[in-house]
Design an enzyme around this catalytic site. Structure first.
Site, PDB file in Angstrom:
ATOM      1  N   ASP A  62       0.846  -1.197   0.000  1.00 13.80           N
ATOM      2  CA  ASP A  62       0.000   0.000   0.000  1.00 13.80           C
ATOM      3  C   ASP A  62       0.879   1.243   0.000  1.00 13.80           C
ATOM      4  O   ASP A  62       1.857   1.318   0.747  1.00 13.80           O
ATOM      5  CB  ASP A  62      -0.862   0.039   1.287  1.00 13.80           C
ATOM      6  CG  ASP A  62      -1.871  -1.106   1.321  1.00 13.80           C
ATOM      7  OD1 ASP A  62      -2.192  -1.648   0.244  1.00 13.80           O
ATOM      8  OD2 ASP A  62      -2.298  -1.470   2.437  1.00 13.80           O
ATOM      9  N   ASP A  68       0.392   8.440   7.503  1.00 17.61           N
ATOM     10  CA  ASP A  68       0.651   7.046   7.924  1.00 17.61           C
ATOM     11  C   ASP A  68       1.988   6.982   8.665  1.00 17.61           C
ATOM     12  O   ASP A  68       2.109   6.437   9.758  1.00 17.61           O
ATOM     13  CB  ASP A  68       0.774   6.128   6.697  1.00 17.61           C
ATOM     14  CG  ASP A  68      -0.563   5.745   6.076  1.00 17.61           C
ATOM     15  OD1 ASP A  68      -0.640   5.688   4.844  1.00 17.61           O
ATOM     16  OD2 ASP A  68      -1.525   5.513   6.849  1.00 17.61           O
ATOM     17  N   GLU A  90       1.412  -1.825  11.001  1.00 22.14           N
ATOM     18  CA  GLU A  90       1.087  -1.939   9.580  1.00 22.14           C
ATOM     19  C   GLU A  90       2.164  -1.261   8.746  1.00 22.14           C
ATOM     20  O   GLU A  90       2.422  -1.638   7.610  1.00 22.14           O
ATOM     21  CB  GLU A  90      -0.269  -1.317   9.262  1.00 22.14           C
ATOM     22  CG  GLU A  90      -0.582  -1.459   7.777  1.00 22.14           C
ATOM     23  CD  GLU A  90      -1.860  -0.768   7.327  1.00 22.14           C
ATOM     24  OE1 GLU A  90      -2.079   0.383   7.715  1.00 22.14           O
ATOM     25  OE2 GLU A  90      -2.630  -1.406   6.609  1.00 22.14           O
ATOM     26  N   GLU A  91       2.800  -0.227   9.319  1.00 20.46           N
ATOM     27  CA  GLU A  91       3.744   0.583   8.540  1.00 20.46           C
ATOM     28  C   GLU A  91       5.168   0.039   8.577  1.00 20.46           C
ATOM     29  O   GLU A  91       6.077   0.677   8.040  1.00 20.46           O
ATOM     30  CB  GLU A  91       3.717   2.029   9.037  1.00 20.46           C
ATOM     31  CG  GLU A  91       2.353   2.690   8.950  1.00 20.46           C
ATOM     32  CD  GLU A  91       1.682   2.541   7.584  1.00 20.46           C
ATOM     33  OE1 GLU A  91       0.464   2.338   7.537  1.00 20.46           O
ATOM     34  OE2 GLU A  91       2.404   2.577   6.552  1.00 20.46           O
ATOM     35  N   ASP A 109      -2.324  -0.520  13.953  1.00 27.01           N
ATOM     36  CA  ASP A 109      -2.390   0.194  12.674  1.00 27.01           C
ATOM     37  C   ASP A 109      -2.435   1.674  13.050  1.00 27.01           C
ATOM     38  O   ASP A 109      -3.458   2.148  13.541  1.00 27.01           O
ATOM     39  CB  ASP A 109      -3.643  -0.235  11.894  1.00 27.01           C
ATOM     40  CG  ASP A 109      -3.733   0.471  10.540  1.00 27.01           C
ATOM     41  OD1 ASP A 109      -4.683   0.162   9.794  1.00 27.01           O
ATOM     42  OD2 ASP A 109      -2.871   1.327  10.252  1.00 27.01           O
ATOM     43  N   LEU A 111      -2.643   4.410  11.442  1.00 24.66           N
ATOM     44  CA  LEU A 111      -3.638   5.247  10.792  1.00 24.66           C
ATOM     45  C   LEU A 111      -4.428   4.413   9.785  1.00 24.66           C
ATOM     46  O   LEU A 111      -3.991   4.180   8.653  1.00 24.66           O
ATOM     47  CB  LEU A 111      -2.995   6.440  10.076  1.00 24.66           C
ATOM     48  CG  LEU A 111      -4.041   7.546   9.882  1.00 24.66           C
ATOM     49  CD1 LEU A 111      -4.194   8.357  11.168  1.00 24.66           C
ATOM     50  CD2 LEU A 111      -3.711   8.428   8.746  1.00 24.66           C
ATOM     51  N   ASP A 112      -5.598   3.955  10.218  1.00 26.78           N
ATOM     52  CA  ASP A 112      -6.416   3.137   9.319  1.00 26.78           C
ATOM     53  C   ASP A 112      -7.386   4.049   8.566  1.00 26.78           C
ATOM     54  O   ASP A 112      -7.961   4.972   9.135  1.00 26.78           O
ATOM     55  CB  ASP A 112      -7.206   2.100  10.116  1.00 26.78           C
ATOM     56  CG  ASP A 112      -8.018   1.231   9.193  1.00 26.78           C
ATOM     57  OD1 ASP A 112      -7.418   0.433   8.457  1.00 26.78           O
ATOM     58  OD2 ASP A 112      -9.255   1.374   9.165  1.00 26.78           O
ATOM     59  N   GLU A 271      -5.965  -5.412  12.657  1.00 30.68           N
ATOM     60  CA  GLU A 271      -7.297  -4.928  12.252  1.00 30.68           C
ATOM     61  C   GLU A 271      -8.386  -5.931  12.658  1.00 30.68           C
ATOM     62  O   GLU A 271      -9.231  -5.622  13.499  1.00 30.68           O
ATOM     63  CB  GLU A 271      -7.334  -4.657  10.739  1.00 30.68           C
ATOM     64  CG  GLU A 271      -6.513  -3.427  10.345  1.00 30.68           C
ATOM     65  CD  GLU A 271      -6.423  -3.188   8.842  1.00 30.68           C
ATOM     66  OE1 GLU A 271      -6.429  -4.147   8.062  1.00 30.68           O
ATOM     67  OE2 GLU A 271      -6.339  -2.007   8.450  1.00 30.68           O
TER      68      GLU A 271
HETATM   69  P1  AFP Z   1      -6.718   2.439   3.717  1.00 29.54           P
HETATM   70  O1  AFP Z   1      -6.053   2.492   5.058  1.00 29.54           O
HETATM   71  O2  AFP Z   1      -5.794   2.073   2.596  1.00 29.54           O
HETATM   72  O3  AFP Z   1      -7.563   3.637   3.436  1.00 29.54           O
HETATM   73  O4  AFP Z   1      -7.723   1.186   3.774  1.00 29.54           O
HETATM   74  C1  AFP Z   1      -8.779   1.276   4.680  1.00 29.54           C
HETATM   75  C2  AFP Z   1      -9.276  -0.139   4.905  1.00 29.54           C
HETATM   76  O5  AFP Z   1      -8.220  -0.948   5.326  1.00 29.54           O
HETATM   77  C3  AFP Z   1     -10.417  -0.185   5.912  1.00 29.54           C
HETATM   78  O6  AFP Z   1     -10.349   0.830   6.858  1.00 29.54           O
HETATM   79  C4  AFP Z   1     -11.648  -0.061   5.046  1.00 29.54           C
HETATM   80  O7  AFP Z   1     -12.784  -0.666   5.613  1.00 29.54           O
HETATM   81  C5  AFP Z   1     -11.230  -0.779   3.769  1.00 29.54           C
HETATM   82  O8  AFP Z   1      -9.804  -0.641   3.690  1.00 29.54           O
HETATM   83  C6  AFP Z   1     -11.824  -0.186   2.523  1.00 29.54           C
HETATM   84  O9  AFP Z   1     -11.421  -1.014   1.466  1.00 29.54           O
HETATM   85  P2  AFP Z   1     -11.911  -0.703  -0.020  1.00 29.54           P
HETATM   86  O10 AFP Z   1     -11.195   0.559  -0.413  1.00 29.54           O
HETATM   87  O11 AFP Z   1     -11.470  -1.920  -0.818  1.00 29.54           O
HETATM   88  O12 AFP Z   1     -13.402  -0.542   0.012  1.00 29.54           O
END
Ligand code: AFP
Length: 343
Positions: A62, A68, A90-91, A109, A111-112, A271
Site C-alpha cells: 500500500d 501514515d 502496519e507501517e 495500525d 492510521l487506518d 485490524e
Molecule cells: P486504507 O487504510 O488504505 O484507506 O484502507 C482502509 C481499509 O483498510 C479499511 O479501513 C476499510 O474498511 C477498507 O480498507 C476499505 O477497502 P476498499 O477501499 O477496498 O473498500
C-alpha cells in the site's frame, strides 16, 4: 466508574498486577499519541498533512501517505517507556523488538483509512495487546489470547473505544483539558437491525454465500427477509465499527476472487483481531464466514483475514449461507415478483 471519569483514572483501577500495569501504560501511551495525531488531522493542510503519498509503501505494497508514517512515529515515541517485547505495525515490514522479558506485545495500525485523509473523512488508530511469554515468538497465538484491544476514531469527536477483556467502554477527548473522558460504559451491539456495510462494487468477485446475503438485503420487503435494509460503506473500518457499536448492523469485508484478495483486504493482527475482540466483548460476533476470527492465528505479520462482524443474528445468517447453501432463497429472482422487469 462514572460518566466523565478520565481514562487515566479508569486505567489506574485496572492496573493491579505487572501485566495489567503494562496494559494500562500501553493504552495510556497510545491515547496520548492519539491526541497528537488528532490535532495533526484537525489541522490538515495547515500542518502540512494532505494525505499525499509519502513516497514509500508498506509491507503489503500500500502506498504510504504522509500521515501514515507520521502517525507511526508518534505511536512508537509514545510507547518508548512502555514495557513491550515486540511491536507489529502496519507501517513496518518487520517487528520492532523491545524487552524479551516484558509482559506484553502490541500490534497496531497507526492510521487506518488513510485513503480518506485528503477527503476530510474519518480515520483511526487500531491496537491489539497480547501477553508475552518469554521464549515464545510474539504474535503466534490465536486472537482469543488478546488481553486488551481498541481503536481511536478521528471523527467529529475523537473517541477511544476500549476493551480490557471485561466489556467495552467509550471515551471522548476533552480537547480543552486534553484528556479522554468516559461517555459510554459497557457498550452492547444492538441485536436486530437492518443495516449492512460492504463495498458493493466487488459483487461479481464474491463467493455465492456473500452474494446471497447481499441480494436478500437488496430484495428487502419484496424478498425472503420481508424487511427493507439500509447500506453504508465509509471505506474506514474504525467508522464502520463505531457505527455498529452505536446502532448495530453488519460489516463485511470477505475474501473474493480478485488477485491477492482471497482473504480480503484487512489484516489479522492489527485490524480483524482487535475489532473482533471489541465486537465480541460488546455482545456481537466476528467471523470469516466459516470460522470465528478470534480462533485464527497469524502465520505472517501482515497476513490478511476476511471479516464479517456485527449484530449476532446477521453474522449467524451469513455463516449459515456458507455452511448450508440451500438456506439461500435464490429461487425467488430479484425482480420476478414485482414484475418490474417481467418479460
Ligand atoms: P486504507 O487504510 O488504505 O484507506 O484502507 C482502509 C481499509 O483498510 C479499511 O479501513 C476499510 O474498511 C477498507 O480498507 C476499505 O477497502 P476498499 O477501499 O477496498 O473498500
Amino acid at each position: 466508574m462514572g460518566q466523565g471519569q478520565t481514562l487515566s483514572a479508569f486505567l489506574d483501577s485496572h492496573a493491579v498486577d505487572p501485566q495489567r500495569k503494562a496494559v494500562a501504560a500501553a493504552v495510556a501511551a497510545i491515547a496520548a499519541g492519539s491526541i497528537e495525531i488528532s490535532e495533526l488531522i484537525g489541522q490538515g493542510a495547515l500542518a502540512g498533512i494532505t494525505g499525499a503519498a509519502h513516497g514509500g509503501s508498506n509491507a503489503d505494497g500500500d502506498v504510504q501517505k504522509d500521515l501514515d508514517v507520521k502517525a507511526d512515529e508518534i505511536i512508537v515515541a509514545a510507547l518508548k517507556d512502555v514495557p513491550y517485547a515486540a511491536l507489529a505495525s502496519e507501517e513496518s515490514d518487520t517487528l520492532l523488538d523491545g524487552d524479551p522479558s516484558a509482559p506484553i506485545s502490541i500490534a497496531y495500525d497507526p492510521l487506518d483509512g488513510s485513503s480518506n485523509i485528503d477527503t476530510n473523512m474519518t480515520v483511526g488508530t487500531i491496537f491489539s495487546i497480547i501477553p508475552n511469554q518469554p521464549g515464545v515468538k510474539p504474535f503466534t497465538a490465536p486472537g482469543s489470547c488478546q488481553i486488551a484491544a481498541g481503536f481511536v476514531v478521528y471523527g467529529p469527536q475523537t473517541s477511544l473505544v476500549l476493551t480490557l477483556g471485561d466489556g467495552v467502554d467509550i471515551f471522548t477527548l476533552d480537547r480543552k483539558a486534553k484528556v479522554y473522558r468516559l461517555i459510554r460504559e459497557r457498550v452492547t451491539v444492538p441485536a436486530d437491525t437492518a443495516e449492512y456495510a460492504i463495498n458493493a462494487s466487488n459483487h461479481r468477485h464474491w463467493e455465492q454465500p456473500i452474494r446471497d446475503f447481499v441480494d436478500e438485503c437488496i430484495a428487502g420487503s419484496d424478498g425472503p427477509r420481508a424487511k427493507d435494509f439500509n447500506m453504508r460503506w465509509i471505506g474506514s473500518l474504525v467508522a464502520e465499527v463505531y457505527r455498529i457499536l452505536t446502532r448495530g448492523g453488519v460489516f463485511l469485508y470477505p475474501g473474493d476472487n480478485r488477485p491477492g484478495y482471497g482473504n480480503g483486504r484487512l489484516r489479522l493482527l492489527y485490524e480483524t483481531h482487535p475489532m473482533s475482540f471489541v465486537m465480541e466483548q460488546a455482545g456481537g460476533a466476528a467471523s470469516t464466514g466459516r470460522e470465528r476470527v478470534l480462533d485464527l492465528t497469524a502465520k505472517t505479520i501482515h497476513q490478511r483475514s476476511p471479516l464479517i462482524m456485527g449484530s449476532i443474528d446477521k453474522v449467524k445468517r451469513i455463516e449459515l449461507l456458507h455452511t448450508d447453501p440451500s438456506a439461500a432463497s435464490r429461487s425467488a429472482p430479484l425482480f420476478a415478483r414485482r414484475g418490474l422487469f417481467r418479460v
